[in-house]
Design an enzyme around this catalytic site. Structure first.
Site, mmCIF file in Angstrom:
data_model
loop_
_atom_site.group_PDB
_atom_site.id
_atom_site.type_symbol
_atom_site.label_atom_id
_atom_site.label_comp_id
_atom_site.label_asym_id
_atom_site.label_seq_id
_atom_site.Cartn_x
_atom_site.Cartn_y
_atom_site.Cartn_z
ATOM 1 N N ASP A 60 0.863 -1.189 0.000
ATOM 2 C CA ASP A 60 0.000 0.000 0.000
ATOM 3 C C ASP A 60 0.894 1.231 0.000
ATOM 4 O OD1 ASP A 60 -1.785 2.049 0.383
ATOM 5 O OD2 ASP A 60 -2.675 1.225 2.216
ATOM 6 N N ILE A 61 0.948 1.938 -1.125
ATOM 7 C CA ILE A 61 1.855 3.081 -1.215
ATOM 8 C C ILE A 61 1.405 4.256 -0.363
ATOM 9 C CG2 ILE A 61 2.759 2.488 -3.485
ATOM 10 C CD1 ILE A 61 0.833 4.561 -4.679
ATOM 11 N N ASN A 87 1.850 5.642 -11.293
ATOM 12 C CA ASN A 87 0.615 5.409 -12.036
ATOM 13 C C ASN A 87 -0.605 5.200 -11.141
ATOM 14 O OD1 ASN A 87 -1.133 4.313 -14.349
ATOM 15 N ND2 ASN A 87 -0.985 2.534 -12.979
ATOM 16 N N TYR A 151 -10.517 14.634 -8.420
ATOM 17 C CA TYR A 151 -9.618 13.777 -9.196
ATOM 18 C C TYR A 151 -8.830 14.624 -10.183
ATOM 19 C CZ TYR A 151 -7.995 10.039 -12.279
ATOM 20 O OH TYR A 151 -7.213 9.197 -13.034
ATOM 21 N N ALA A 153 -8.236 17.812 -10.067
ATOM 22 C CA ALA A 153 -7.358 18.751 -9.364
ATOM 23 C C ALA A 153 -6.092 18.065 -8.869
ATOM 24 C CB ALA A 153 -8.107 19.390 -8.194
ATOM 25 N N LYS A 155 -4.653 15.438 -10.118
ATOM 26 C CA LYS A 155 -3.804 15.126 -11.275
ATOM 27 C C LYS A 155 -3.176 16.392 -11.855
ATOM 28 C CE LYS A 155 -4.256 10.627 -11.668
ATOM 29 N NZ LYS A 155 -3.092 9.715 -11.591
ATOM 30 N N ILE A 184 -9.788 6.036 -21.430
ATOM 31 C CA ILE A 184 -9.080 4.783 -21.651
ATOM 32 C C ILE A 184 -9.901 3.638 -21.058
ATOM 33 C CG2 ILE A 184 -6.925 3.512 -21.311
ATOM 34 C CD1 ILE A 184 -6.561 6.076 -22.938
#
Length: 250
Positions: A60-61, A87, A151, A153, A155, A184
């Site tokens: 879990d990052i 990613n 989301y 904001a 990114k 995608i």
């Protein structure tokens, strides 16, 4: 003539979608890939046809020790880090009228805070290799995403970090770039809590904003990521490359 040592690549969010396609694309080029994700089963699927090149790491990052765990695993398994692909991302069905601290914090922790702390943890190894960082953002972050502003904001903030890090890390020989996907075909929305009708409405909106008139494939984004990370791109840094069927300019 000495053989060229394979590069070591860390890919977060490697269990599905763009992360899976990216891990496989680097492995196909001969790189050693540490495929990071929260769920073991999808990571095993990612590595299934390339077990000699893709090493799964369930982690879990966003955990306090997450970044150090990932970098330590890369160093122990492969001896270094040449490329870091930030990613991993999450999205939820909340909007401005319904956001709560409880719904905001996990999204920012994964989409923004984790890339910062993982990049920080990897810096010594990337300095040693004069490596590359590629952040995965979103093309709607350059325009706006009504109903999903947090989301977009997060990114968009990652894109500002990309440009800033490119300048900050250039003296250390580290390049930094970003790929900004549009619509995608990935399962990210399946885990967001949207109804089938909401997912269909989002897809219609995305397609209406995409001049090429279709949804992209994860492999198309992975191609862009591997090209920006390639040694042949050695004079490219600070760029944000849309892979979005023309959505940014449409």
């Amino acid at each position: 003539m000495n053989a060229v040592e394979p590069r070591t690549v860390i890919v977060t969010g490697a269990g599905t979608g763009i992360g899976r396609a990216t891990a496989r694309a680097f492995a196909a080029e001969g790189a050693n890939v540490l495929a990071v994700g929260r769920r073991a089963a999808p990571l095993a699927e990612t590595a299934a046809d390339a077990v000699d090149r893709i090493s799964p790491l369930t982690a879990d990052i966003t955990a306090d020790d997450g970044p150090e765990t990932v970098v330590r695993a890369a160093l122990e398994r492969y001896g270094g880090v040449d490329v870091l692909i930030n990613n991993a991302a999450v999205v939820n069905a909340e909007s401005l009228r319904t956001y709560t601290r409880a719904s905001i914090e996990p999204q920012l922790a994964t989409n923004l805070l984790a890339p910062v702390l993982l990049t920080q943890a990897a810096l010594p190894a990337l300095e040693d290799s004069r490596g590359v960082i590629v952040n995965v953002t979103t093309s709607v972050g350059q325009r706006g995403w009504p109903g999903n502003s947090l989301y977009a904001a997060g990114k968009a903030a990652l894109e500002v970090l990309t440009r800033s890090w490119a300048v900050e890390l250039a003296p250390h020989g580290i390049r930094v770039a970003a790929v900004a996907p549009g619509a995608i075909e990935t399962p990210i929305g399946d885990h967001a809590g949207y109804t089938a009708e909401q997912r269909a409405a989002i897809r219609r909106w995305q397609l209406a904003q995409t001049p090429l008139g279709r949804v992209g494939r994860p492999e198309e984004v992975a191609w862009a990521i591997t090209r920006l990370a390639s040694p042949q791109a050695s004079f490219i840094t600070g760029v944000i490359l849309p892979v979005d069927g023309g959505a940014v300019v449409g």
